[in-house]
Design a protein around this motif. Sequence first.
Motif, PDB file in Angstrom:
ATOM      1  N   ASP A 162       1.354   8.488  -3.160  1.00  0.00           N
ATOM      2  CA  ASP A 162       2.136   9.616  -3.650  1.00  0.00           C
ATOM      3  C   ASP A 162       2.514  10.487  -2.437  1.00  0.00           C
ATOM      4  O   ASP A 162       1.633  11.067  -1.799  1.00  0.00           O
ATOM      5  N   PHE A 171      -6.286   7.731  -2.448  1.00  0.00           N
ATOM      6  CA  PHE A 171      -5.327   6.741  -1.994  1.00  0.00           C
ATOM      7  C   PHE A 171      -5.937   5.353  -2.136  1.00  0.00           C
ATOM      8  O   PHE A 171      -7.079   5.119  -1.716  1.00  0.00           O
ATOM      9  N   ALA A 172      -5.180   4.450  -2.740  1.00  0.00           N
ATOM     10  CA  ALA A 172      -5.668   3.085  -2.965  1.00  0.00           C
ATOM     11  C   ALA A 172      -5.015   2.123  -1.980  1.00  0.00           C
ATOM     12  O   ALA A 172      -3.808   2.200  -1.724  1.00  0.00           O
ATOM     13  N   THR A 189       0.836  -1.202   0.000  1.00  0.00           N
ATOM     14  CA  THR A 189       0.000   0.000   0.000  1.00  0.00           C
ATOM     15  C   THR A 189       0.871   1.253   0.000  1.00  0.00           C
ATOM     16  O   THR A 189       0.579   2.232  -0.703  1.00  0.00           O
ATOM     17  N   SER A 244     -10.813   4.010  -9.298  1.00  0.00           N
ATOM     18  CA  SER A 244     -12.137   4.291  -8.730  1.00  0.00           C
ATOM     19  C   SER A 244     -12.763   5.529  -9.365  1.00  0.00           C
ATOM     20  O   SER A 244     -12.084   6.513  -9.696  1.00  0.00           O
ATOM     21  N   SER A 299      -9.042   0.778  -5.268  1.00  0.00           N
ATOM     22  CA  SER A 299      -8.608   0.778  -6.659  1.00  0.00           C
ATOM     23  C   SER A 299      -8.157   2.178  -7.087  1.00  0.00           C
ATOM     24  O   SER A 299      -8.823   3.169  -6.772  1.00  0.00           O
ATOM     25  N   THR A 300      -7.045   2.249  -7.797  1.00  0.00           N
ATOM     26  CA  THR A 300      -6.586   3.529  -8.332  1.00  0.00           C
ATOM     27  C   THR A 300      -7.481   4.020  -9.465  1.00  0.00           C
ATOM     28  O   THR A 300      -7.394   5.179  -9.872  1.00  0.00           O
ATOM     29  N   HIS A 353      -3.819  -1.612  -1.079  1.00  0.00           N
ATOM     30  CA  HIS A 353      -3.433  -2.850  -1.762  1.00  0.00           C
ATOM     31  C   HIS A 353      -4.210  -4.023  -1.176  1.00  0.00           C
ATOM     32  O   HIS A 353      -4.386  -4.134   0.037  1.00  0.00           O
ATOM     33  N   ARG A 405     -12.158   9.243  -8.214  1.00  0.00           N
ATOM     34  CA  ARG A 405     -11.025  10.071  -8.631  1.00  0.00           C
ATOM     35  C   ARG A 405     -11.491  11.377  -9.285  1.00  0.00           C
ATOM     36  O   ARG A 405     -10.858  12.432  -9.133  1.00  0.00           O
ATOM     37  N   LEU A 445       1.928   2.514  -3.264  1.00  0.00           N
ATOM     38  CA  LEU A 445       0.893   3.147  -4.078  1.00  0.00           C
ATOM     39  C   LEU A 445       0.643   4.609  -3.698  1.00  0.00           C
ATOM     40  O   LEU A 445      -0.079   5.315  -4.393  1.00  0.00           O
TER      41      LEU A 445
END
Length: 276
Positions: A114, A225-226, A109, A215, A212-213, A228, A218, A112
């Motif tokens: 940033d 934030f996704a 996680t 989603s 999920s990135t 894992h 967004r 993933l």
Amino acid sequence: MNILENIKKRFIRLSRGQRKVAQFVIDNPTLVANHIASEVGQLIGVSESTVIRFCYAMELNGYNELQEEIKKELVQDGNTESGSEVIPKKIDNTINELMNRDVTNILNTLELIDPHLFAKTTKCLHESEFVYILGFRQSAPSATYMTSILKNYRKHVKQIQHDMEDIVQQLSNIDSKSLLIIIGVDHLFEDVLTVAKLAKNKNAKVVSITNSTLSSLRDYSNALFAIHQHKQNSLETNVSLFSLINAMIEGMIAQNRRQYNDFQKTNEQIESSFTY
């Protein structure tokens, strides 16, 4: 494809420590089939955690599944000799596998996230006058947890309940001074998207935590934030989710530690004045 062939195929994508484990498994399958993870780690010269993380990198549920796959292959090849005396299993290895799996999911996680978006989020959590937290259905317990922890450190924290009257009331209060945190790590329902869209239209900041990135949230989020997931296991998702929530709150506190510590002490003094 059998397990040894699969290991060879994925070998180049493994970390340095995991490659040591992979080579040992390829060279000594019988020994691996008959010894626990900690013992194999000692023989290789790596930690037990590295052995177990190797299993997850192979998309196995843990070391036990690795042993089962190797034993199946040995039976098919007609090689059932142990190669060495079997060392008795001294402890139940389940807790090691489960907790190392949690560690692996948290680390995955982390990859993933940033760092720039995370820093902006914690700053926004500190500067926003009002914080609203939304999490429906399976995400509701996580939303409740985050709400209760935040209330220990700051005022104007509200959890939006899955009730139409409450949703309407809270949305009417949301404005440009507000931060809406959406936790949606289960199936994303239309009502969650509607709340996010309306909050965005009212110039509120929106931060989403999803599974999920990709989603749909967004489109309405200032930061997403996704979490894992290993084989879509909801229990494992919660571990990474709670870790991320804790990190966000710690990041907020770091903006002005004295302010938040003073608020917490004041709360504790008020609570101690009451007899339950």
